[in-house]
Design an enzyme around this catalytic site. Structure first.
Site, PDB file in Angstrom:
ATOM      1  N   ARG A   1      -3.174 -10.220   5.048  1.00  0.00           N
ATOM      2  CA  ARG A   1      -3.603 -10.268   3.633  1.00  0.00           C
ATOM      3  C   ARG A   1      -2.447  -9.753   2.779  1.00  0.00           C
ATOM      4  O   ARG A   1      -2.142  -8.572   2.801  1.00  0.00           O
ATOM      5  CB  ARG A   1      -4.861  -9.406   3.472  1.00  0.00           C
ATOM      6  CG  ARG A   1      -5.434  -9.414   2.063  1.00  0.00           C
ATOM      7  CD  ARG A   1      -6.649  -8.509   1.975  1.00  0.00           C
ATOM      8  NE  ARG A   1      -7.186  -8.520   0.638  1.00  0.00           N
ATOM      9  CZ  ARG A   1      -6.718  -7.774  -0.358  1.00  0.00           C
ATOM     10  NH1 ARG A   1      -5.698  -6.971  -0.156  1.00  0.00           N
ATOM     11  NH2 ARG A   1      -7.265  -7.845  -1.553  1.00  0.00           N
TER      12      ARG A   1
ATOM     13  N   LYS B   1       0.822  -1.222   0.000  1.00  0.00           N
ATOM     14  CA  LYS B   1       0.000   0.000   0.000  1.00  0.00           C
ATOM     15  C   LYS B   1       0.849   1.262   0.000  1.00  0.00           C
ATOM     16  O   LYS B   1       2.046   1.242   0.252  1.00  0.00           O
ATOM     17  CB  LYS B   1      -0.985  -0.037   1.169  1.00  0.00           C
ATOM     18  CG  LYS B   1      -2.124  -1.023   0.876  1.00  0.00           C
ATOM     19  CD  LYS B   1      -3.214  -1.050   1.911  1.00  0.00           C
ATOM     20  CE  LYS B   1      -4.306  -2.045   1.449  1.00  0.00           C
ATOM     21  NZ  LYS B   1      -5.307  -2.311   2.473  1.00  0.00           N
TER      22      LYS B   1
HETATM   23  N1  HH2 Z   1      -7.251  -4.069   1.001  1.00  0.00           N
HETATM   24  C1  HH2 Z   1      -7.551  -4.132  -0.319  1.00  0.00           C
HETATM   25  C2  HH2 Z   1      -8.593  -4.957  -0.771  1.00  0.00           C
HETATM   26  N2  HH2 Z   1      -9.304  -5.718   0.091  1.00  0.00           N
HETATM   27  N3  HH2 Z   1      -9.729  -6.457   2.281  1.00  0.00           N
HETATM   28  C3  HH2 Z   1      -9.464  -6.405   3.592  1.00  0.00           C
HETATM   29  N4  HH2 Z   1     -10.180  -7.144   4.469  1.00  0.00           N
HETATM   30  N5  HH2 Z   1      -8.463  -5.609   4.101  1.00  0.00           N
HETATM   31  C4  HH2 Z   1      -7.697  -4.825   3.284  1.00  0.00           C
HETATM   32  O1  HH2 Z   1      -6.801  -4.110   3.801  1.00  0.00           O
HETATM   33  C5  HH2 Z   1      -7.969  -4.841   1.878  1.00  0.00           C
HETATM   34  C6  HH2 Z   1      -9.013  -5.683   1.410  1.00  0.00           C
HETATM   35  C7  HH2 Z   1      -6.768  -3.304  -1.301  1.00  0.00           C
HETATM   36  O2  HH2 Z   1      -5.683  -4.008  -1.849  1.00  0.00           O
HETATM   37  P1  HH2 Z   1      -5.641  -4.716  -3.294  1.00  0.00           P
HETATM   38  O3  HH2 Z   1      -6.621  -5.827  -3.370  1.00  0.00           O
HETATM   39  O4  HH2 Z   1      -4.244  -5.114  -3.575  1.00  0.00           O
HETATM   40  O5  HH2 Z   1      -5.984  -3.552  -4.306  1.00  0.00           O
HETATM   41  P2  HH2 Z   1      -7.287  -3.147  -5.120  1.00  0.00           P
HETATM   42  O6  HH2 Z   1      -8.337  -2.727  -4.146  1.00  0.00           O
HETATM   43  O7  HH2 Z   1      -6.818  -2.019  -6.013  1.00  0.00           O
HETATM   44  O8  HH2 Z   1      -7.740  -4.358  -5.901  1.00  0.00           O
END
Ligand code: HH2
Length: 279
Positions: free
Chosen positions: A254, A219
């Site tokens: 995660r 992040k």
């Molecule tokens: N962060 C993201 C997505 N889902 N779910 C939980 N429970 N906690 C988190 O911190 C979280 C999440 C964001 O990360 P990413 O999936 O890599 O990115 P994007 O939202 O652009 O797909």
């Protein structure tokens, strides 16, 4: 502490790794890479071999500013990939804010619902309850990623996030959810300073008695602290954040980079852990 995943059990006496599988064209660190079910399966297999304890499938980016994805499109991305990865035998979490899609995913055999809206729609809890699936309740000050950074205003971020999570967890339980997992939602309507305050204050959230999930992987805050601009290269910084989280009681991490975390946790837990498996 144990997570009951619809017939599968995950022992949370030590930190566990949730491998991220993004089925999106526009996720901030890996968008567009795993769109076909074949690519998703290959990625899921790799995450399993690297040591993931469960997978988190998401088909809608929630990065700050992201536009919502219509239900039909999210379904088209998610369900074929879910079907492809379920036979691997790892528990599968579905990262969605739509109760209709959660319902379909659970009917197909998904094990956990990861709702990044902070239970904005109580139907999500009803769906999880009906299928006896655990539910991740994550903090966000505004469920719409286009607006959430405008809401990054807190007098005391740890106290406010704690109160929010407790209130939403109780609401989920009243609606019949058997097991709730809490998540401070790093980066969701939070500045780097607020994310760090939350990481430092995680003990207050762990003290609520629910399993605690933390997602700092790749992040922006990690980039700001390390100077690493390419999100996919923020591996060491992500590991640093997650070890700090594990030390304060996070039991689900995660992560995109499972192998690196697996190695780091092996050493971390050999020093910090207190279980019978300590070397
Ligand atoms: N962060 C993201 C997505 N889902 N779910 C939980 N429970 N906690 C988190 O911190 C979280 C999440 C964001 O990360 P990413 O999936 O890599 O990115 P994007 O939202 O652009 O797909």
């Amino acid at each position: 502490m144990t997570l009951e995943l619809r017939g599968q059990r995950l022992d949370l006496s030590r930190p566990r790794l949730m491998g991220v599988l993004n089925l999106t064209p526009d996720s901030f660190s890996d968008g567009g890479r795993f769109l076909s079910p074949e690519a998703a399966l290959a990625r899921a297999q790799a995450l399993k071999e690297e040591g993931a304890d469960l997978l988190d499938l998401g088909a809608e980016s929630t990065r700050p500013g992201a536009a919502p994805v219509p239900l039909a499109e999210e379904r088209r991305r998610l369900l074929p990939a879910l079907e492809a990865v379920l036979p691997l035998g790892l528990p599968v979490s579905v990262d969605t804010r739509k109760p209709e899609l959660a319902e379909e995913a659970l009917r197909m055999g998904a094990h956990l619902i990861n709702d990044t809206s902070g239970l904005a729609d109580p139907r999500m809890a009803e769906v999880a309850a009906r299928h006896r699936a655990p539910l991740v309740v994550m903090h966000t000050p505004d469920p719409d990623p286009r607006r959430m950074m405008d809401a990054a205003r807190y007098l005391d971020v740890v106290t406010e996030v704690r109160a929010f999570l407790l209130q939403r967890a109780r609401r989920a339980e009243r609606l019949g959810v058997g097991q709730v997992v809490l998540d401070p939602g790093l980066g969701f309507g939070k500045t780097a300073r607020q994310n760090l305050a939350l990481l430092r204050g995680l003990g207050a959230l762990a003290g609520l008695g629910y399993p605690l999930l933390v997602g700092a992987s790749r992040k922006r805050t990690i980039g700001e602290l390390t100077g690493v601009e390419n999100p996919a290269a923020r591996v060491c910084g992500s590991v640093g954040a997650h070890l700090a989280a594990a030390r304060r009681g996070a039991r689900l991490l995660r992560v995109h980079d499972v192998a690196a975390h697996r190695e780091a946790l092996a050493v971390f837990w050999a020093v910090e852990g207190d279980g019978p498996d300590r070397p």
